[in-house]
Write a protein that holds these residues in place. Structure first.
Motif, PDB file in Angstrom:
ATOM      1  N   GLY A 164       0.788  -1.230   0.000  1.00 20.95           N
ATOM      2  CA  GLY A 164       0.000   0.000   0.000  1.00 20.95           C
ATOM      3  C   GLY A 164       0.817   1.276   0.000  1.00 20.95           C
ATOM      4  N   SER A 165       2.152   1.163   0.054  1.00 19.10           N
ATOM      5  CA  SER A 165       3.007   2.354   0.153  1.00 19.10           C
ATOM      6  C   SER A 165       4.067   2.373  -0.938  1.00 19.10           C
ATOM      7  CB  SER A 165       3.681   2.399   1.535  1.00 19.10           C
ATOM      8  OG  SER A 165       2.748   2.304   2.572  1.00 19.10           O
ATOM      9  N   GLN A 166       3.700   1.963  -2.125  1.00 25.22           N
ATOM     10  CA  GLN A 166       4.671   1.936  -3.217  1.00 25.22           C
ATOM     11  C   GLN A 166       5.158   3.348  -3.521  1.00 25.22           C
ATOM     12  OE1 GLN A 166       3.288  -0.331  -6.594  1.00 25.22           O
ATOM     13  NE2 GLN A 166       2.465  -1.961  -5.318  1.00 25.22           N
ATOM     14  N   GLY A 167       6.470   3.486  -3.648  1.00 24.27           N
ATOM     15  CA  GLY A 167       7.074   4.795  -3.838  1.00 24.27           C
ATOM     16  C   GLY A 167       7.559   5.414  -2.550  1.00 24.27           C
ATOM     17  N   TRP A 168       7.231   4.788  -1.422  1.00 22.87           N
ATOM     18  CA  TRP A 168       7.688   5.228  -0.112  1.00 22.87           C
ATOM     19  C   TRP A 168       8.647   4.180   0.462  1.00 22.87           C
ATOM     20  CZ3 TRP A 168       5.553   9.789   2.189  1.00 22.87           C
ATOM     21  CH2 TRP A 168       4.498  10.355   1.485  1.00 22.87           C
ATOM     22  N   THR A 169       9.476   4.576   1.403  1.00 23.67           N
ATOM     23  CA  THR A 169      10.390   3.656   2.063  1.00 23.67           C
ATOM     24  C   THR A 169       9.749   3.150   3.356  1.00 23.67           C
ATOM     25  OG1 THR A 169      12.319   4.813   1.194  1.00 23.67           O
ATOM     26  CG2 THR A 169      12.677   3.382   3.099  1.00 23.67           C
ATOM     27  N   VAL A 170       9.717   1.824   3.521  1.00 28.06           N
ATOM     28  CA  VAL A 170       9.085   1.212   4.686  1.00 28.06           C
ATOM     29  C   VAL A 170      10.141   0.491   5.509  1.00 28.06           C
ATOM     30  CG1 VAL A 170       7.305  -0.375   5.506  1.00 28.06           C
ATOM     31  CG2 VAL A 170       6.951   0.897   3.371  1.00 28.06           C
ATOM     32  N   THR A 171      10.247   0.838   6.782  1.00 28.32           N
ATOM     33  CA  THR A 171      11.155   0.156   7.702  1.00 28.32           C
ATOM     34  C   THR A 171      10.413  -0.134   9.001  1.00 28.32           C
ATOM     35  OG1 THR A 171      12.001   2.269   8.541  1.00 28.32           O
ATOM     36  CG2 THR A 171      13.230   1.227   6.744  1.00 28.32           C
ATOM     37  N   VAL A 172      11.063  -0.872   9.875  1.00 31.43           N
ATOM     38  CA  VAL A 172      10.445  -1.213  11.161  1.00 31.43           C
ATOM     39  C   VAL A 172      11.519  -1.256  12.230  1.00 31.43           C
ATOM     40  CG1 VAL A 172      10.649  -3.703  10.723  1.00 31.43           C
ATOM     41  CG2 VAL A 172       8.977  -2.879  12.388  1.00 31.43           C
ATOM     42  N   GLN A 173      11.141  -0.880  13.432  1.00 31.86           N
ATOM     43  CA  GLN A 173      12.050  -1.016  14.556  1.00 31.86           C
ATOM     44  C   GLN A 173      11.267  -1.438  15.792  1.00 31.86           C
ATOM     45  OE1 GLN A 173      13.293   3.311  14.563  1.00 31.86           O
ATOM     46  NE2 GLN A 173      13.043   3.047  16.774  1.00 31.86           N
ATOM     47  N   GLU A 174      11.960  -2.147  16.673  1.00 31.77           N
ATOM     48  CA  GLU A 174      11.331  -2.596  17.909  1.00 31.77           C
ATOM     49  C   GLU A 174      11.221  -1.456  18.902  1.00 31.77           C
ATOM     50  OE1 GLU A 174      13.340  -5.859  19.670  1.00 31.77           O
ATOM     51  OE2 GLU A 174      12.643  -7.321  18.197  1.00 31.77           O
ATOM     52  N   LEU A 175      10.170  -1.508  19.707  1.00 34.58           N
ATOM     53  CA  LEU A 175      10.008  -0.619  20.842  1.00 34.58           C
ATOM     54  C   LEU A 175       9.765  -1.472  22.073  1.00 34.58           C
ATOM     55  CD1 LEU A 175       7.629   2.142  19.400  1.00 34.58           C
ATOM     56  CD2 LEU A 175      10.104   2.264  19.688  1.00 34.58           C
ATOM     57  N   GLY A 176      10.438  -1.107  23.147  1.00 36.54           N
ATOM     58  CA  GLY A 176      10.238  -1.873  24.372  1.00 36.54           C
ATOM     59  C   GLY A 176      11.325  -2.896  24.594  1.00 36.54           C
ATOM     60  N   PRO A 177      11.022  -3.921  25.384  1.00 36.28           N
ATOM     61  CA  PRO A 177       9.675  -4.248  25.862  1.00 36.28           C
ATOM     62  C   PRO A 177       9.170  -3.271  26.926  1.00 36.28           C
ATOM     63  CG  PRO A 177      11.280  -5.728  26.832  1.00 36.28           C
ATOM     64  CD  PRO A 177      12.032  -4.888  25.844  1.00 36.28           C
ATOM     65  N   PHE A 178       7.856  -3.030  26.885  1.00 36.66           N
ATOM     66  CA  PHE A 178       7.177  -2.251  27.898  1.00 36.66           C
ATOM     67  C   PHE A 178       6.250  -3.190  28.652  1.00 36.66           C
ATOM     68  CE2 PHE A 178       7.468   0.965  24.290  1.00 36.66           C
ATOM     69  CZ  PHE A 178       8.673   1.476  24.737  1.00 36.66           C
ATOM     70  N   ARG A 179       6.487  -3.306  29.951  1.00 36.33           N
ATOM     71  CA  ARG A 179       5.704  -4.232  30.787  1.00 36.33           C
ATOM     72  C   ARG A 179       5.719  -5.645  30.202  1.00 36.33           C
ATOM     73  NH1 ARG A 179       3.306   0.622  30.522  1.00 36.33           N
ATOM     74  NH2 ARG A 179       2.115   0.012  28.698  1.00 36.33           N
ATOM     75  N   GLY A 180       6.883  -6.026  29.661  1.00 34.35           N
ATOM     76  CA  GLY A 180       7.067  -7.379  29.161  1.00 34.35           C
ATOM     77  C   GLY A 180       6.611  -7.615  27.738  1.00 34.35           C
ATOM     78  N   ILE A 181       6.095  -6.590  27.053  1.00 36.10           N
ATOM     79  CA  ILE A 181       5.582  -6.749  25.698  1.00 36.10           C
ATOM     80  C   ILE A 181       6.452  -5.950  24.729  1.00 36.10           C
ATOM     81  CG2 ILE A 181       3.617  -6.446  24.151  1.00 36.10           C
ATOM     82  CD1 ILE A 181       3.143  -8.495  26.345  1.00 36.10           C
ATOM     83  N   THR A 182       6.868  -6.571  23.628  1.00 32.14           N
ATOM     84  CA  THR A 182       7.611  -5.885  22.577  1.00 32.14           C
ATOM     85  C   THR A 182       6.640  -5.371  21.520  1.00 32.14           C
ATOM     86  OG1 THR A 182       9.606  -7.217  22.904  1.00 32.14           O
ATOM     87  CG2 THR A 182       9.352  -6.141  20.769  1.00 32.14           C
ATOM     88  N   TYR A 183       6.810  -4.105  21.157  1.00 36.23           N
ATOM     89  CA  TYR A 183       5.975  -3.492  20.135  1.00 36.23           C
ATOM     90  C   TYR A 183       6.848  -3.114  18.941  1.00 36.23           C
ATOM     91  CZ  TYR A 183       2.621  -3.199  23.941  1.00 36.23           C
ATOM     92  OH  TYR A 183       1.784  -3.510  24.972  1.00 36.23           O
ATOM     93  N   PHE A 184       6.198  -2.637  17.876  1.00 33.74           N
ATOM     94  CA  PHE A 184       6.911  -2.279  16.667  1.00 33.74           C
ATOM     95  C   PHE A 184       6.448  -0.909  16.165  1.00 33.74           C
ATOM     96  CE2 PHE A 184       6.538  -6.905  16.822  1.00 33.74           C
ATOM     97  CZ  PHE A 184       7.883  -7.262  16.791  1.00 33.74           C
ATOM     98  N   ALA A 185       7.407  -0.150  15.665  1.00 35.67           N
ATOM     99  CA  ALA A 185       7.117   1.106  14.986  1.00 35.67           C
ATOM    100  C   ALA A 185       7.360   0.881  13.501  1.00 35.67           C
ATOM    101  CB  ALA A 185       7.994   2.226  15.519  1.00 35.67           C
ATOM    102  N   TYR A 186       6.300   0.888  12.713  1.00 38.04           N
ATOM    103  CA  TYR A 186       6.392   0.744  11.266  1.00 38.04           C
ATOM    104  C   TYR A 186       6.477   2.142  10.667  1.00 38.04           C
ATOM    105  CZ  TYR A 186       5.140  -4.059  12.192  1.00 38.04           C
ATOM    106  OH  TYR A 186       5.133  -5.343  12.680  1.00 38.04           O
ATOM    107  N   VAL A 187       7.611   2.450  10.060  1.00 35.93           N
ATOM    108  CA  VAL A 187       7.926   3.806   9.624  1.00 35.93           C
ATOM    109  C   VAL A 187       7.865   3.880   8.093  1.00 35.93           C
ATOM    110  CG1 VAL A 187       9.636   5.657   9.680  1.00 35.93           C
ATOM    111  CG2 VAL A 187       9.409   4.092  11.641  1.00 35.93           C
ATOM    112  N   VAL A 188       7.012   4.739   7.585  1.00 30.88           N
ATOM    113  CA  VAL A 188       6.863   4.958   6.143  1.00 30.88           C
ATOM    114  C   VAL A 188       7.329   6.387   5.869  1.00 30.88           C
ATOM    115  CG1 VAL A 188       5.291   4.941   4.189  1.00 30.88           C
ATOM    116  CG2 VAL A 188       4.875   3.409   6.125  1.00 30.88           C
ATOM    117  N   GLN A 189       8.360   6.528   5.025  1.00 34.78           N
ATOM    118  CA  GLN A 189       8.953   7.833   4.806  1.00 34.78           C
ATOM    119  C   GLN A 189       9.075   8.152   3.328  1.00 34.78           C
ATOM    120  OE1 GLN A 189      12.545   7.171   7.296  1.00 34.78           O
ATOM    121  NE2 GLN A 189      11.901   8.969   8.447  1.00 34.78           N
TER     122      GLN A 189
END
Length: 265
Positions: A237-262
């Motif tokens: 859905g983001s053709q022409g944009w750069t898509v990356t991901v990085q981990e956030l946390g863990p917060f209270r034992g849970i790992t989340y993800f930041a999906y970055v479209v630039q």
């Protein structure tokens, strides 16, 4: 794509597992319990609970946000709040200061602390707009901003900062936002909720977020959904944009993800 996947240090994917629906909802229910019993009453009265497709149903969120809050709880955060996200957000805003102040859109803001945290704690001027399709959530956040119900009005972290809340459908932002008008667009759990009603709706949400985003801007989707599920959708859905991901946390034992479209620099 294979090269990108190899660069991701995702310990949570080492076993190649994906969360089940029950596993996906567990941290959310834990947050509800920590936030207050008022949320649990809504869940008990909602057919199918949050594990069902009603996540895309406005009436669920209207009922949730309308419940009286206990104690001093003024905001409710899906996944996590501003404090956990600021390490990612503030450097992006610093880079966006060519647009002064940079404009930030929080799509599906609910009663999250993202908008209020940016407004009250960002040391640089920032123009923040929170939108949600629940009029109840928007009314609550405007009351919080203005100091309603005996509360102290929110004070900006910088004298030139501003904060507004408006009712809007994230899948149709045309009435309130022109193309390329925001330097930073935030989606914390909104794709997750809309996708429960079907991926076409989620793709329409993504398309609108990218439409209102500056060509040099950044869209961030915060989620606990595994990258092997989310990345192919975002790349489609983001053709022409750069898509990356990085981990956030863990917060209270849970790992989340930041999906970055630039966009391009």
């Amino acid at each position: 794509m294979a090269a990108l996947r190899r660069t991701l240090h995702l310990a949570s994917l080492a076993a190649g597992t994906r969360r089940t629906v029950a596993g996906h909802m567990a941290p959310i229910l834990q947050q509800f319990q920590r936030t207050g019993r008022w949320v649990m009453r809504v869940l008990a009265s909602s057919a199918g609970s949050l594990a069902g497709s009603c996540l895309a149903d406005r009436s669920l969120w209207d009922k949730l946000h309308a419940q009286p809050r206990q104690g001093s709880v003024c905001t409710f955060d899906w996944f996590f709040g501003y404090e956990e996200a600021q390490g990612l957000l503030l450097p992006l805003l610093e880079k966006s200061r060519a647009a002064c102040p940079p404009r930030v859109l929080d799509v599906g803001c609910g009663t999250s602390s993202l908008c209020t945290g940016l407004y009250t704690k960002c040391p640089h001027p920032v123009d923040v707009l929170g939108v949600d399709f629940s009029p109840v959530a928007v009314a609550h956040m405007n009351s919080l901003l203005e100091g309603g119900q005996g509360q102290t009005p929110l004070c900006p972290g910088h004298p030139e900062s501003s904060l507004h809340f408006m009712q809007a459908d994230g899948q149709n932002l045309q009435p309130l936002a022109s193309s390329g008008s925001f330097q930073l667009v935030l989606d914390k759990g909104t794709w997750d909720a809309v996708a429960r009603g079907g991926l076409p709706g989620a793709y329409q949400l993504l398309a609108e977020c990218l439409r209102v985003l500056s060509p040099q801007g950044t869209l961030i989707q915060f989620s606990d959904e595994d990258p092997d599920v989310r990345l192919p959708c975002l790349e489609k859905g983001s053709q022409g944009w750069t898509v990356t991901v990085q981990e956030l946390g863990p917060f209270r034992g849970i790992t989340y993800f930041a999906y970055v479209v630039q966009g391009s620099d």
